[in-house]
Scaffold this motif. Sequence first.
Motif, mmCIF file in Angstrom:
data_model
loop_
_atom_site.group_PDB
_atom_site.id
_atom_site.type_symbol
_atom_site.label_atom_id
_atom_site.label_comp_id
_atom_site.label_asym_id
_atom_site.label_seq_id
_atom_site.Cartn_x
_atom_site.Cartn_y
_atom_site.Cartn_z
ATOM 1 N N ALA A 149 -4.978 4.881 0.929
ATOM 2 C CA ALA A 149 -3.710 5.436 1.400
ATOM 3 C C ALA A 149 -3.241 4.712 2.667
ATOM 4 O O ALA A 149 -2.071 4.325 2.778
ATOM 5 N N VAL A 150 -4.148 4.490 3.599
ATOM 6 C CA VAL A 150 -3.779 3.829 4.864
ATOM 7 C C VAL A 150 -3.275 2.405 4.603
ATOM 8 O O VAL A 150 -2.227 1.987 5.116
ATOM 9 N N VAL A 151 -4.010 1.673 3.783
ATOM 10 C CA VAL A 151 -3.659 0.266 3.565
ATOM 11 C C VAL A 151 -2.373 0.120 2.750
ATOM 12 O O VAL A 151 -1.506 -0.687 3.093
ATOM 13 N N CYS A 152 -2.238 0.917 1.701
ATOM 14 C CA CYS A 152 -1.019 0.803 0.886
ATOM 15 C C CYS A 152 0.215 1.132 1.732
ATOM 16 O O CYS A 152 1.233 0.444 1.651
ATOM 17 N N ASP B 174 -8.019 -3.388 -6.370
ATOM 18 C CA ASP B 174 -9.411 -2.981 -6.166
ATOM 19 C C ASP B 174 -9.788 -2.933 -4.679
ATOM 20 O O ASP B 174 -10.621 -3.713 -4.205
ATOM 21 N N LEU B 175 -9.172 -1.985 -3.984
ATOM 22 C CA LEU B 175 -9.355 -1.918 -2.529
ATOM 23 C C LEU B 175 -10.529 -1.017 -2.113
ATOM 24 O O LEU B 175 -10.679 -0.681 -0.939
ATOM 25 N N ASP B 176 -11.379 -0.649 -3.080
ATOM 26 C CA ASP B 176 -12.446 0.315 -2.795
ATOM 27 C C ASP B 176 -13.451 -0.165 -1.758
ATOM 28 O O ASP B 176 -14.041 0.633 -1.039
ATOM 29 N N THR B 177 -13.682 -1.459 -1.725
ATOM 30 C CA THR B 177 -14.678 -1.989 -0.785
ATOM 31 C C THR B 177 -14.016 -2.544 0.468
ATOM 32 O O THR B 177 -14.694 -3.148 1.298
ATOM 33 N N LEU B 178 -12.703 -2.367 0.578
ATOM 34 C CA LEU B 178 -12.024 -2.815 1.791
ATOM 35 C C LEU B 178 -12.611 -2.025 2.966
ATOM 36 O O LEU B 178 -12.640 -0.800 2.931
ATOM 37 N N PRO C 20 -15.671 -12.626 14.266
ATOM 38 C CA PRO C 20 -14.855 -11.415 14.470
ATOM 39 C C PRO C 20 -15.035 -10.383 13.357
ATOM 40 O O PRO C 20 -15.153 -10.742 12.186
ATOM 41 N N LEU C 21 -15.065 -9.146 13.774
ATOM 42 C CA LEU C 21 -15.084 -8.045 12.819
ATOM 43 C C LEU C 21 -13.631 -7.755 12.466
ATOM 44 O O LEU C 21 -12.808 -7.491 13.337
ATOM 45 N N ARG C 22 -13.318 -7.840 11.191
ATOM 46 C CA ARG C 22 -11.935 -7.636 10.749
ATOM 47 C C ARG C 22 -11.947 -6.638 9.593
ATOM 48 O O ARG C 22 -12.985 -6.402 8.994
ATOM 49 N N ILE C 23 -10.771 -6.174 9.247
ATOM 50 C CA ILE C 23 -10.669 -5.419 7.993
ATOM 51 C C ILE C 23 -10.568 -6.486 6.906
ATOM 52 O O ILE C 23 -9.676 -7.340 6.950
ATOM 53 N N VAL C 24 -11.472 -6.448 5.974
ATOM 54 C CA VAL C 24 -11.439 -7.435 4.884
ATOM 55 C C VAL C 24 -11.596 -6.727 3.540
ATOM 56 O O VAL C 24 -11.980 -5.551 3.483
ATOM 57 N N HIS C 25 -11.330 -7.459 2.472
ATOM 58 C CA HIS C 25 -11.330 -6.869 1.139
ATOM 59 C C HIS C 25 -12.751 -6.677 0.606
ATOM 60 O O HIS C 25 -13.075 -5.679 -0.014
ATOM 61 N N ASN C 26 -13.588 -7.654 0.811
ATOM 62 C CA ASN C 26 -15.011 -7.595 0.441
ATOM 63 C C ASN C 26 -15.329 -7.763 -1.043
ATOM 64 O O ASN C 26 -16.503 -7.680 -1.423
ATOM 65 N N ASP C 27 -14.318 -7.919 -1.870
ATOM 66 C CA ASP C 27 -14.591 -8.083 -3.317
ATOM 67 C C ASP C 27 -13.476 -8.952 -3.899
ATOM 68 O O ASP C 27 -12.744 -8.540 -4.801
ATOM 69 N N THR C 28 -13.378 -10.166 -3.369
ATOM 70 C CA THR C 28 -12.237 -11.028 -3.699
ATOM 71 C C THR C 28 -12.465 -11.843 -4.965
ATOM 72 O O THR C 28 -12.064 -13.001 -5.042
ATOM 73 N N LYS C 29 -13.125 -11.246 -5.933
ATOM 74 C CA LYS C 29 -13.336 -12.031 -7.147
ATOM 75 C C LYS C 29 -12.015 -12.178 -7.904
ATOM 76 O O LYS C 29 -11.078 -11.394 -7.690
#
Length: 366
Positions: free
Chosen positions: A66-69, A238-242, A211-220
């Motif tokens: 919700a926050v990211v969208c 697929d933003l579940d692991t963001l 740096p610690l950033r907000i990242v997607h973590n599953d960029t396949k």
Amino acid sequence: MSTYSHILTHFQLEGQLQKLQAWGGGHINHTYLAEYEQDGHRLRYILQRINQQVFRQPEAVMHNLAVVCTHLYRKWQKAGLADLERKCLQYVPTRQGQAAYVDETGAYWRVLRFIEHSVAIDYVQRPEQAFEAARAFARFQQGLEGLEVTEIRETIPFFHHLGRRYAQFQQALAADVAGRKAGVEAEIELAHQQYERNLPLLQALEQGHIPLRIVHNDTKINNVLLDAHSGQGLCVIDLDTLMPGSLLYDFGDMLRTFTSPVPEDEPDVSRVRLQLPLFEALCRGYLPPLRKLLTPAEGELLLAAGHYMTFIMGLRFLTDYLMGDVYYKTRFPTHNLLRARNQFALIQNMDQQAAAMQRILKEVMR
Ligand code: ADP
Ligand code: GN1
Ligand code: MG
């Protein structure tokens, strides 16, 4: 029609439901495509049940979504981004205005707007696809700028932590619950060697130089949709692991999945080979837009990140094989083993081409 049609009645959806069918090739969630008809128009949605074996805190997953969208939609709308409805993932709220519906069994369901005229590909065949997909991930990363790390929750702790993943592998080995250890000695040996070899990146990450950033973590590759006609990179899904992490994870996972032109479970391991034109296209799509953002320390570790992520995925597939296939969806008993072997083959192939990859990277970063 799937038996889950009653779930849809809890969402703010209008019109008549025409069809509901299983959809997509993800390894984790349960995904369905819902087709509605409203005033002679066809409207489509993705219905998903979150895998709660994997995501123990589904409310954190939904909070992040919700926050990211919301953040991306506002930011891109303000910037006048063309075709925004197909470039920004959007969820449909429940009739109570929530992002998810929790059913009587405690299962979390969500509905996403279906991105029309798009494709998710399972492997890259042409450099333009790698370029376009990478560019979409770069736009996504730029879009996240301005969102505070503290606004985002951790959905899977230690997700890409090599030490934790290795410990899980060792536990699986010791328990050998599925009796599969015998027969995979070569893979086990390789896993031990590669663990040692990837430790420096883990240390660099832990020392806080990155740096610690907000990242997607599953960029396949199948987590980004491309336009079905033009091939243009459209929407990251697929933003579940963001969650908070390193940009190196995202570049590394792209390197893993954008550069070998065969599926993750390609039966012929000898076909798993990194193609330099695909690697170059990935670099050209991802790095120039993020040049201002990237720190020198990140720049130095990009190739190491490809190794690290490919190894972690190989290790996780092998661990799941040893545990009797409890995590990833599989279609046959050696599915996870095959996936692990392919990851390990890719690592070896990356090593053979390291010098050429370094040259390309230098050229792109110039
Ligand atoms: P998983 O976590 O299981 O990988 P994903 O969220 O990646 O689940 O969804 C699985 C597949 O469903 C994707 O690879 C894609 O094909 C399709 N998909 C998901 N969301 C959308 C969307 N909003 N529009 C079109 N297709 C989608
Ligand atoms: C899973 O959800 P999906 O299929 O996009 C996994 C990733 C792995 C990937 C390997 C939550 O991704 O970490 O890289 O499979 N997601 C989770 O294909 O474990
Ligand atoms: Mg996915």
